[in-house]
Design a protein around this motif. Structure first.
Motif, PDB file in Angstrom:
ATOM      1  N   ASP A   1       0.815  -1.201   0.000  1.00 36.55           N
ATOM      2  CA  ASP A   1       0.000   0.000   0.000  1.00 36.55           C
ATOM      3  C   ASP A   1       0.861   1.268   0.000  1.00 36.55           C
ATOM      4  OD1 ASP A   1      -2.285  -1.560  -0.046  1.00 36.55           O
ATOM      5  OD2 ASP A   1      -2.735  -1.274   2.076  1.00 36.55           O
ATOM      6  N   VAL A   2       1.980   1.222   0.742  1.00 34.93           N
ATOM      7  CA  VAL A   2       2.848   2.396   0.776  1.00 34.93           C
ATOM      8  C   VAL A   2       3.499   2.596  -0.589  1.00 34.93           C
ATOM      9  CG1 VAL A   2       4.804   3.501   1.916  1.00 34.93           C
ATOM     10  CG2 VAL A   2       3.229   2.111   3.245  1.00 34.93           C
ATOM     11  N   ARG A   3       3.909   1.511  -1.209  1.00 31.27           N
ATOM     12  CA  ARG A   3       4.473   1.620  -2.563  1.00 31.27           C
ATOM     13  C   ARG A   3       3.416   2.164  -3.531  1.00 31.27           C
ATOM     14  NH1 ARG A   3       9.783   1.254  -4.198  1.00 31.27           N
ATOM     15  NH2 ARG A   3       8.993   0.429  -6.139  1.00 31.27           N
ATOM     16  N   CYS A   4       2.181   1.737  -3.386  1.00 31.79           N
ATOM     17  CA  CYS A   4       1.114   2.262  -4.250  1.00 31.79           C
ATOM     18  C   CYS A   4       0.924   3.760  -4.018  1.00 31.79           C
ATOM     19  CB  CYS A   4      -0.190   1.515  -4.009  1.00 31.79           C
ATOM     20  SG  CYS A   4      -0.218  -0.144  -4.729  1.00 31.79           S
ATOM     21  N   ALA A   5       0.993   4.195  -2.775  1.00 32.32           N
ATOM     22  CA  ALA A   5       0.882   5.629  -2.485  1.00 32.32           C
ATOM     23  C   ALA A   5       2.035   6.393  -3.136  1.00 32.32           C
ATOM     24  CB  ALA A   5       0.867   5.856  -0.978  1.00 32.32           C
ATOM     25  N   LEU A   6       3.239   5.830  -3.042  1.00 38.19           N
ATOM     26  CA  LEU A   6       4.400   6.465  -3.674  1.00 38.19           C
ATOM     27  C   LEU A   6       4.227   6.520  -5.188  1.00 38.19           C
ATOM     28  CD1 LEU A   6       7.225   7.687  -3.288  1.00 38.19           C
ATOM     29  CD2 LEU A   6       8.140   5.357  -3.427  1.00 38.19           C
ATOM     30  N   ASN A   7       3.771   5.429  -5.768  1.00 36.98           N
ATOM     31  CA  ASN A   7       3.513   5.410  -7.215  1.00 36.98           C
ATOM     32  C   ASN A   7       2.484   6.472  -7.600  1.00 36.98           C
ATOM     33  OD1 ASN A   7       5.307   3.335  -7.735  1.00 36.98           O
ATOM     34  ND2 ASN A   7       3.759   1.743  -7.618  1.00 36.98           N
ATOM     35  N   TYR A   8       1.444   6.609  -6.797  1.00 30.90           N
ATOM     36  CA  TYR A   8       0.414   7.617  -7.049  1.00 30.90           C
ATOM     37  C   TYR A   8       1.034   9.018  -7.052  1.00 30.90           C
ATOM     38  CZ  TYR A   8      -3.853  10.337  -6.680  1.00 30.90           C
ATOM     39  OH  TYR A   8      -4.857  11.244  -6.916  1.00 30.90           O
ATOM     40  N   LEU A   9       1.892   9.283  -6.069  1.00 29.64           N
ATOM     41  CA  LEU A   9       2.536  10.602  -6.010  1.00 29.64           C
ATOM     42  C   LEU A   9       3.368  10.859  -7.258  1.00 29.64           C
ATOM     43  CD1 LEU A   9       3.679  10.738  -2.279  1.00 29.64           C
ATOM     44  CD2 LEU A   9       1.687  11.838  -3.327  1.00 29.64           C
ATOM     45  N   TYR A  10       4.074   9.849  -7.711  1.00 29.08           N
ATOM     46  CA  TYR A  10       4.866  10.004  -8.939  1.00 29.08           C
ATOM     47  C   TYR A  10       3.967  10.223 -10.154  1.00 29.08           C
ATOM     48  CZ  TYR A  10       9.692   9.309  -7.544  1.00 29.08           C
ATOM     49  OH  TYR A  10      10.944   9.496  -7.039  1.00 29.08           O
ATOM     50  N   LEU A  40      14.039   1.541   0.148  1.00 27.31           N
ATOM     51  CA  LEU A  40      15.167   0.706  -0.279  1.00 27.31           C
ATOM     52  C   LEU A  40      14.855  -0.108  -1.528  1.00 27.31           C
ATOM     53  CD1 LEU A  40      16.478  -0.485   3.209  1.00 27.31           C
ATOM     54  CD2 LEU A  40      17.492   1.247   1.696  1.00 27.31           C
ATOM     55  N   LEU A  41      13.581  -0.362  -1.796  1.00 27.24           N
ATOM     56  CA  LEU A  41      13.231  -1.086  -3.021  1.00 27.24           C
ATOM     57  C   LEU A  41      13.578  -0.275  -4.265  1.00 27.24           C
ATOM     58  CD1 LEU A  41       9.848  -2.749  -2.070  1.00 27.24           C
ATOM     59  CD2 LEU A  41      11.850  -3.940  -2.959  1.00 27.24           C
ATOM     60  N   GLY A  42      13.491   1.060  -4.176  1.00 31.60           N
ATOM     61  CA  GLY A  42      13.813   1.882  -5.343  1.00 31.60           C
ATOM     62  C   GLY A  42      13.012   1.450  -6.555  1.00 31.60           C
ATOM     63  N   ASN A  43      13.711   1.062  -7.618  1.00 30.04           N
ATOM     64  CA  ASN A  43      13.036   0.647  -8.847  1.00 30.04           C
ATOM     65  C   ASN A  43      12.695  -0.837  -8.896  1.00 30.04           C
ATOM     66  OD1 ASN A  43      12.482   2.895 -10.473  1.00 30.04           O
ATOM     67  ND2 ASN A  43      14.679   3.161 -10.757  1.00 30.04           N
ATOM     68  N   ASP A  44      12.977  -1.572  -7.843  1.00 31.55           N
ATOM     69  CA  ASP A  44      12.571  -2.971  -7.769  1.00 31.55           C
ATOM     70  C   ASP A  44      11.065  -2.971  -7.510  1.00 31.55           C
ATOM     71  OD1 ASP A  44      11.967  -5.595  -7.113  1.00 31.55           O
ATOM     72  OD2 ASP A  44      13.803  -5.881  -5.942  1.00 31.55           O
ATOM     73  N   LYS A  45      10.303  -3.332  -8.514  1.00 37.19           N
ATOM     74  CA  LYS A  45       8.843  -3.185  -8.445  1.00 37.19           C
ATOM     75  C   LYS A  45       8.112  -4.501  -8.188  1.00 37.19           C
ATOM     76  CE  LYS A  45       9.310   0.889 -11.199  1.00 37.19           C
ATOM     77  NZ  LYS A  45       8.931   1.691 -12.324  1.00 37.19           N
ATOM     78  N   LYS A  46       8.817  -5.456  -7.558  1.00 35.29           N
ATOM     79  CA  LYS A  46       8.222  -6.773  -7.335  1.00 35.29           C
ATOM     80  C   LYS A  46       6.967  -6.745  -6.474  1.00 35.29           C
ATOM     81  CE  LYS A  46      11.854  -8.130  -4.489  1.00 35.29           C
ATOM     82  NZ  LYS A  46      12.811  -9.189  -4.385  1.00 35.29           N
ATOM     83  N   PHE A  47       6.836  -5.739  -5.614  1.00 31.53           N
ATOM     84  CA  PHE A  47       5.646  -5.662  -4.764  1.00 31.53           C
ATOM     85  C   PHE A  47       4.612  -4.665  -5.295  1.00 31.53           C
ATOM     86  CE2 PHE A  47       8.978  -6.943  -1.634  1.00 31.53           C
ATOM     87  CZ  PHE A  47       8.486  -8.222  -1.405  1.00 31.53           C
ATOM     88  N   ASP A  48       4.872  -4.075  -6.440  1.00 35.60           N
ATOM     89  CA  ASP A  48       3.964  -3.070  -7.012  1.00 35.60           C
ATOM     90  C   ASP A  48       2.940  -3.718  -7.943  1.00 35.60           C
ATOM     91  OD1 ASP A  48       5.808  -1.517  -5.707  1.00 35.60           O
ATOM     92  OD2 ASP A  48       6.495  -0.437  -7.461  1.00 35.60           O
ATOM     93  N   THR A  49       2.398  -4.835  -7.559  1.00 30.74           N
ATOM     94  CA  THR A  49       1.517  -5.593  -8.456  1.00 30.74           C
ATOM     95  C   THR A  49       0.161  -4.935  -8.670  1.00 30.74           C
ATOM     96  OG1 THR A  49       0.820  -6.947  -6.583  1.00 30.74           O
ATOM     97  CG2 THR A  49       2.615  -7.802  -7.945  1.00 30.74           C
ATOM     98  N   ASN A  50      -0.322  -4.179  -7.703  1.00 31.40           N
ATOM     99  CA  ASN A  50      -1.638  -3.547  -7.831  1.00 31.40           C
ATOM    100  C   ASN A  50      -1.580  -2.113  -8.336  1.00 31.40           C
ATOM    101  OD1 ASN A  50      -2.969  -5.817  -6.832  1.00 31.40           O
ATOM    102  ND2 ASN A  50      -2.643  -5.175  -4.730  1.00 31.40           N
TER     103      ASN A  50
END
Length: 174
Positions: A1-10, A40-50
């Protein structure tokens, strides 16, 4: 969910007037773990599935307040078993959700605070993370709260933390 929020901001940075070069993630306890994983994941998007973002992702800094950094040593604890579910003894899975394994020389700067008497998340978790960050040459700072338990720091230490954190961020130009 935090990665999704970060993606949304981008994805919406322009319309929200966000400078993506100045995004800082911060969290305490499990939130510290999430902030570390997110940054720390940076561009590793393995958890950005949604939630996919096709461009590069990098946070400017991470503020980790007594977060879990390596679930491996905690695997025998009931809370870790509950968190990891049926994967509690799967070494590869545990590494995949442990921030310490994502530290590289390209990791964003990290500011850590942890009490050395924490009964919930062992102080050694932050010590090991700081050591790994230093070995990788990542700008990092580690503030120890003597006799500090899990996030219950005195008003004085909270003030010291705030000043030290802002100094750290200001030195980064944030």
């Amino acid at each position: 969910d935090v990665r999704c929020a970060l993606n949304y901001l981008y994805m919406h940075a322009e319309e929200l007037h966000i400078d993506t070069n100045k995004i800082v993630v911060m969290g305490g306890s499990s939130g510290g773990h999430l902030a570390l994983m997110t940054g720390l994941l940076g561009n590793d998007k393995k958890f950005d599935t949604n939630c996919q973002y096709k461009g590069e992702i990098k946070v400017a800094a991470i503020i980790d307040k007594y977060g879990v950094t390596d679930l491996g040593p905690l695997g025998k604890r009931k809370s870790a078993k509950n968190w990891l579910g049926k994967e509690f003894d799967n070494v590869e899975f545990i590494k995949s959700v442990s921030p310490i394994y994502y530290v590289t020389k390209n990791s964003p700067p990290v500011f850590i605070i942890h009490g050395d008497a924490d009964p919930t998340v062992p102080y050694e978790q932050s010590v090991a993370l700081y050591k790994k960050l230093q070995e990788a040459g990542v700008k990092s700072e580690f503030m120890t709260v003597p006799d500090g338990v899990h996030g219950k720091f005195s008003k004085e230490y909270k003030s010291q933390f705030s000043k030290a954190m802002w100094k750290f961020l200001n030195e980064l130009g944030l």
